[in-house]
Design a protein around this motif. Structure first.
Motif, short mmCIF file in Angstrom:
data_model
loop_
_atom_site.label_atom_id
_atom_site.label_comp_id
_atom_site.label_asym_id
_atom_site.label_seq_id
_atom_site.Cartn_x
_atom_site.Cartn_y
_atom_site.Cartn_z
N GLU A 273 8.93 -4.83 0.97
CA GLU A 273 9.48 -5.76 -0.03
C GLU A 273 8.35 -6.70 -0.46
N PRO A 274 7.78 -6.48 -1.64
CA PRO A 274 6.70 -7.37 -2.09
C PRO A 274 7.26 -8.70 -2.62
N TRP A 275 6.62 -9.78 -2.26
CA TRP A 275 7.02 -11.13 -2.72
C TRP A 275 5.82 -11.83 -3.34
N ALA A 276 6.07 -12.49 -4.44
CA ALA A 276 5.05 -13.38 -4.99
C ALA A 276 4.64 -14.35 -3.89
N TYR A 277 3.37 -14.69 -3.90
CA TYR A 277 2.77 -15.47 -2.84
C TYR A 277 2.93 -16.96 -3.15
N ALA A 278 3.54 -17.69 -2.21
CA ALA A 278 3.66 -19.14 -2.42
C ALA A 278 2.44 -19.83 -1.82
N THR A 279 1.79 -20.57 -2.66
CA THR A 279 0.57 -21.27 -2.28
C THR A 279 0.75 -22.07 -1.00
N ASP A 280 -0.15 -21.89 -0.05
CA ASP A 280 -0.10 -22.75 1.14
C ASP A 280 -1.46 -23.38 1.43
N GLY B 106 -7.35 -19.62 -14.23
CA GLY B 106 -6.77 -20.08 -12.96
C GLY B 106 -5.26 -19.96 -12.87
N VAL B 107 -4.69 -19.20 -13.78
CA VAL B 107 -3.24 -18.99 -13.67
C VAL B 107 -2.96 -17.49 -13.64
N HIS B 108 -1.75 -17.15 -13.23
CA HIS B 108 -1.40 -15.74 -13.10
C HIS B 108 -0.11 -15.44 -13.83
N SER B 109 -0.02 -14.21 -14.23
CA SER B 109 1.19 -13.75 -14.92
C SER B 109 2.32 -13.57 -13.91
N HIS B 110 3.54 -13.57 -14.43
CA HIS B 110 4.71 -13.35 -13.57
C HIS B 110 4.64 -11.97 -12.91
N ILE B 111 5.45 -11.81 -11.87
CA ILE B 111 5.51 -10.53 -11.15
C ILE B 111 6.66 -9.73 -11.77
N ASP B 112 6.54 -8.41 -11.75
CA ASP B 112 7.66 -7.61 -12.24
C ASP B 112 7.83 -6.38 -11.37
N SER B 113 8.92 -5.64 -11.62
CA SER B 113 9.27 -4.55 -10.71
C SER B 113 8.24 -3.43 -10.77
N ALA B 114 7.62 -3.23 -11.91
CA ALA B 114 6.60 -2.18 -12.00
C ALA B 114 5.43 -2.51 -11.07
N TYR B 115 5.01 -3.76 -11.11
CA TYR B 115 3.90 -4.17 -10.24
C TYR B 115 4.32 -4.12 -8.77
N ARG C 72 6.37 -2.10 -7.43
CA ARG C 72 6.33 -0.70 -6.98
C ARG C 72 4.90 -0.27 -6.66
N LEU C 73 3.97 -0.70 -7.50
CA LEU C 73 2.55 -0.38 -7.24
C LEU C 73 2.11 -0.97 -5.91
N VAL C 74 2.49 -2.21 -5.68
CA VAL C 74 2.12 -2.90 -4.43
C VAL C 74 2.72 -2.17 -3.24
N GLU C 75 3.98 -1.83 -3.35
CA GLU C 75 4.66 -1.14 -2.25
C GLU C 75 3.96 0.18 -1.91
N ASN C 76 3.67 0.92 -2.95
CA ASN C 76 3.01 2.21 -2.72
C ASN C 76 1.63 2.03 -2.11
N ALA C 77 0.88 1.08 -2.65
CA ALA C 77 -0.47 0.83 -2.13
C ALA C 77 -0.40 0.39 -0.67
N CYS C 78 0.56 -0.44 -0.38
CA CYS C 78 0.69 -0.96 0.97
C CYS C 78 1.01 0.17 1.94
N LEU C 79 1.98 1.00 1.57
CA LEU C 79 2.39 2.08 2.48
C LEU C 79 1.30 3.13 2.63
N ALA C 80 0.44 3.25 1.64
CA ALA C 80 -0.63 4.25 1.70
C ALA C 80 -1.80 3.78 2.54
N ASP C 81 -1.85 2.56 2.88
CA ASP C 81 -3.00 2.01 3.60
C ASP C 81 -3.05 2.56 5.03
N PRO C 82 -4.19 3.03 5.46
CA PRO C 82 -4.28 3.65 6.80
C PRO C 82 -3.92 2.68 7.92
#
Lengths: 674, 674
Positions: free
Chosen positions: B141-148, B100-109, B111-121
């Motif tokens: 600009e990917p941001w870690a998600y703050a729980t709401d 139930g916990v997650h690892s920190h975010i980093d720039s490599a991830y 970049r993956l998110v940004e690319n995936a997002c931009l590639a989405d139809p």
């Protein structure tokens, strides 16, 4: 030589001229010129002048002097006169006898008091009974008398505290040997009372003769600060120098200083010391005048006669006449421009006070930085500040006052307290009372407060300004009107201050005080242009509201005051603080206008003045002994939606080519040189 | 090469060794090494070691690594393991699956998110409908998600905010063109939602296609910070250089730094960045460990999805892995020693992070001064400070963190916030909402808070310490017991904190927090030796207590917390902050110990930890745009009756011979060189 600017302090020639004009008004008398200083022009005249300042034919306000003259009376109290002299017309335009007030104290008078006190036979008898070590010299420290309601206040009284120089050196720290002796000296230099001080918590003044306890004698290293009297200093601090290969970035022409996009005029007078006038950024008006306006240092020791230790260091002593002669390479580093000050001798002739203000630049770390995490490209600009500094010595204490101008259009006012604690005798082998710290054997450093008032006369894009109190508040949770369903929304609430008054800080609400010009709207933000105050969070006066301390230092009750501008309303504890009885400060002025003259109390969209009270509750640490490491207090002023972007964004990014730092390669030991 | 000190960060060889030991524990899998960092020794072992540190035969605590490994699962959430590796024994001593916990975010991830997002139809369709200018590039600009509370938290989710680079330059400031587009991306890099953002106060997210309004386009000078994209910078700032003709006054040996009478060990890890260990003055122990422990940046914009903007910049992003590579002549002046940091690549091999910490000296104005008004002799010592600085970039923002050590045995921790505001799209020609500032056409800078937690693990002359709250109170007026007949007496009241808890600042009472050692009494003052905290007055968290923000950032509720030392209790918002649900912070830990384990809650004369929450309620000014001038926040630590006098009294007085300042002679113009 060009004519002085209306904001310039009186020139030596003007001081001479003022006293020459005044002397015939006291025929057959020897007037003692206490003060000859600039009477600043009325603001409405100055505003007209400043609008056409560069037009040489523009009408200049008359150069006027404010002169205080003491006439020593053979019987009864000295008479103090205040005159206004029109130097252009060569006439006295006003002369009044000041009733029930006293002139400030100065070192010449303090020397007279000291000598008179020591020459008094009763004092001599007391000193003999002390049975002091042979090498010792008794030193008398005269202090202006703080009203406690016990004495008739019609005559000036001086308190004399006794200390000992244990070693035969005039720079020995006599505060390390406070004696339990006390004397009071009249205006006519007569010793009126001699008694012994309490030396433990519950004790009262008495007349029991007590000897100096030799167990109090301790090593020089424990209490001396002068290098001649101490062991050799540490040698581990290697030299550190500032080099400015192209010279300084500031320019001065007389008292007019320009630097980067700033311009201002430097003033100086016997009371406030350093003053700033017509402060502008990029040509836009920000402040008509900024200066320290007062300072109150009440001691918390409740035992009679210690409540008489409560100094108004501006009103009683004068930040100007106590300003240090600053020395190259000691008080600042780099390229230093010094300004002299001019005071007057008792005969009315000018007295030069060299190097009372220094002006220099400092590096202040990173001004702004951003690294683009995508490209890895970093842009960093270093912050350069311009510093205008003055240092004053008021008997034991030192204050270092500095205005710091930033490339981001910020102003910071930094106060450093240093110097030596004022001490009182304490019984050996007793624990400290709840109002003091034992800093050496038999030496009590009583708790006290330093309360400063910084007077800021704003002219934010013009002279009609308003004070806004901004607070940050959570939005009501779940309020459908604001869609705050997650409970995280917060908003700024602004309220305009409509009437003169005093206000307090509240960090729990994120309270921010902003000075705005409601008639000038920022083209991007759509809000009035303004500057915000970054206050110094401080405890206000601890004395009871009914005490003389509280009644005499009205400004010390609230952190932020706003008043409607009045010519000559410069001093928040009143114009005459020496043995004042209270009721002449900022709160009384506000109350008077509120009840008598309703219209003058409005401060919304008017010519207003902001006064910030700050300081420290100084419960000494032993680390403040024998000389205090500087205790810093900082007040800031920052543009708040005044410009249309970061005013320092055009500062050139830092480069090693310009900055020439040196890489420390690897492991180093204290013996290796690079 | 000598063996690393137990406080030293892992060496590159140790990082390789740790991953080699761990790999066999994941047979057939490709472990993604998220973290390989020093597992600091247990304190009781370290205390034993430090006592005999110079005895080479002394038993050293085992070198251990803490390793986090992510295992990508084909279905279901990724698995995150945490292992402790004994590097001396070459064994994994503990391995647990974190549920139930997650690892920190980093720039490599990112970049993956940004690319995936931009590639989405769907994203591509949305971008087309925007009808952007030809030169423009969309930036995500990917941001870690703050729980709401709206999403299942079992999978890591990333928020994607859209911006525009209007000019074709990778360093263009895309925050000047926020788009109204938003997307959410799953752990498996799938775009799960695409929608349009609200652009005025009452609006909600929607799917109405809107075009990019060309009226938003404005000049480069209004929004660019990179010098390549701006007009030429000002040229009025002349060079200013530091020269240290005999070199620096500090010495380093590995991570051990000595300067003047200070000694300390410098640490660095992926999460906290710069850490300090075993801080001593003149050989006397002061702090076992000091480091920034957490930082929370919640935004006050209440509109969904903006409550998801609430970053734990240490727990989610890491002050270490986002530390800048500092450059000579840019980030500091003078003689600079740099320290590298080491992180790890996903394959477990060491990754060098050059120049993440710099160490240098600065002049800091007047340390102390006194002028004997009788002799006119002035003695002034300048203040030299040692600075350990690190700068981090977390997407748009920069933080400059500096520990400053003084010759008066003070420590100041200075935080400067700079960088670029995080922006959101706003409708043109609408006034700003109550929770944001318009900084450029169509650009809203929403209000937000920066809340830091500085963790101080004191060892004031030993490990058993107490927290004292001192307040200054008026004495009762007229009380015969204290003889306060004049109503001016005041006293300090000290109360010892007995139980773990959170406390608030109160400048109205002059409240001071002191860390003391009750068993060591100052021989002169007769009081326990101690250090006092000079806090940074700040508004605490504005979110409602029931909100996820409040539950996740427990430390943000009070300014000063005291806890009993626990190994591994380093993070006041909990160890795992990514999409945390709350209840794992400092308040919960205190509550747990209070209810379950009474004895462990006592903090009087125990091994304690002090946590100071401070920061700013940052309601942006337009002057913070396009790059913020540094906003300074300072926390101080000063000896309070720890020594027997001013520890800087032996600093040699300043002389022009050493300091070589230059006199600016008289009127100067900008053209004259000296």
């Amino acid at each position: 030589m060009s004519r002085p600017h209306p904001f310039d302090p009186l020139t030596p020639a003007e001081i001479s001229r003022a006293s020459a004009i005044v002397k015939p008004h006291f025929p057959g008398l020897s007037p003692n010129f206490r003060v000859i200083t600039l009477q600043e022009p009325r603001k409405n005249e100055m505003i007209r002048f400043l609008k056409n300042e560069n037009d040489r034919s523009a009408k200049r306000p008359a150069r006027c002097a404010m002169v205080q003259v003491a006439i020593v009376a053979r019987t009864g109290p000295d008479q103090l006169f205040e005159l206004i002299v029109d130097l252009d017309a060569g006439v006295v335009t006003s002369k009044k006898l000041l009733e029930g007030v006293h002139s400030h104290i100065d070192s010449a008078y303090m020397r007279l008091v000291e000598n008179a006190c020591l020459a008094d036979p009763r004092v001599q008898v007391e000193i003999k009974t002390l049975n002091l070590p042979e090498s010792a010299t008794v030193v008398v420290e005269p202090w202006a008398y703080a009203t406690d309601g016990r004495n008739d206040m019609s005559e000036r009284t001086t308190m004399c505290w006794f200390y000992l120089r244990l070693v035969d050196n005039p720079d020995a720290n006599y505060y390390a040997y406070p004696l339990d002796l006390c004397a009071e000296v009249s205006e006519k230099l007569k010793v009126t009372r001699v008694y012994r001080l309490p030396t433990s918590a519950g004790e009262k003044i008495h007349n029991k003769p007590l000897q100096f306890d030799r167990k109090r004698i301790h090593s020089a290293d424990a209490s001396e600060y002068h290098p001649d009297l101490r062991s050799a200093p540490r040698t581990t601090t290697k030299p550190y120098q500032i080099v400015q290969p192209e010279g300084q970035s500031f320019q001065t022409k007389g008292n007019f200083v320009t630097w980067e996009k700033w311009s201002m005029r430097v003033g100086f007078n016997y009371r406030e010391g350093l003053t700033l006038h017509d402060v502008r950024y990029d040509g836009r008006s920000l402040f008509y005048r900024i200066a320290l306006a007062e300072m109150f240092v009440p001691y918390g020791d409740p035992r009679c006669p210690y409540p008489r230790k409560a100094a108004f260091d501006l009103g009683n002593d004068g930040a100007g006449i106590n300003a240090n002669n600053l020395r190259l390479g000691c008080d600042c580093l780099g390229y230093i421009k010094y300004f002299d000050g001019w005071h007057n001798a008792p005969d009315g002739e000018p007295l030069r006070m060299p190097n009372v203000i220094c002006c220099h630049e400092q590096d202040d770390g990173i001004l702004w930085k951003h690294t683009n995490f995508r490209t890895g490209n970093a842009v960093v600009a270093r912050s350069r500040i311009l510093v205008l500094q003055t240092v004053i010595t008021v008997s034991n204490y030192e204050y270092i006052f500095a205005f710091q101008f930033g490339q981001d259009a910020s102003i910071h006012y930094e106060v450093r307290a240093s110097g030596i604690l004022s001490t009182a005798p304490a019984k050996l082998d007793e624990s400290a009372p709840s109002f003091g710290t034992i800093v050496a054997p038999g030496v009590l450093a009583p708790y006290h407060q330093h309360l400063f008032s910084l007077r800021m006369d704003p002219a934010i894009d013009g002279h009609k300004n308003s004070l806004v109190i901004e607070e940050s508040h959570p939005m009501p949770a779940g309020d459908p009107a604001v869609d705050n369903q997650f409970g995280v929304g917060y908003e700024a609430r602004n309220s305009f201050v409509e009437q003169e008054g005093g206000f307090d800080l509240d960090h729990t609400k994120g309270r921010v005080f902003k000075i705005v010009n409601e008639s000038i709207v920022n083209p991007i933000t759509g809000t009035p242009v303004g500057f915000k105050i970054l206050p110094c969070y401080s405890q206000m006066l601890l004395s009871h509201p009914g005490s003389y301390h509280a009644r005499r230092s009205e400004f010390a009750k609230h952190a932020v005051w706003v008043t409607r501008y009045q010519d000559d309303e410069l001093f928040p504890a009143g114009r005459y603080t020496m043995q004042s009885a209270g009721g002449s400060g900022i709160a009384s002025a506000i109350e008077r206008r509120r009840t008598e003259n309703i219209g003058q109390s409005n401060v919304r969209n008017e010519d207003i003045v902001i006064w910030h009270t700050f300081g420290s509750t100084h419960n000494p640490r032993i680390e403040d002994w024998p000389v205090m490491p500087s205790e810093k207090m900082v007040v800031g002023l920052k543009p708040a939606n005044f410009f249309t972007q970061n005013p320092g964004i055009d500062v050139a990014p830092s480069t090693q080519e310009q900055n020439r730092s040196v890489l420390v390669e690897s492991e180093t030991s204290c013996c290796s040189k690079l």
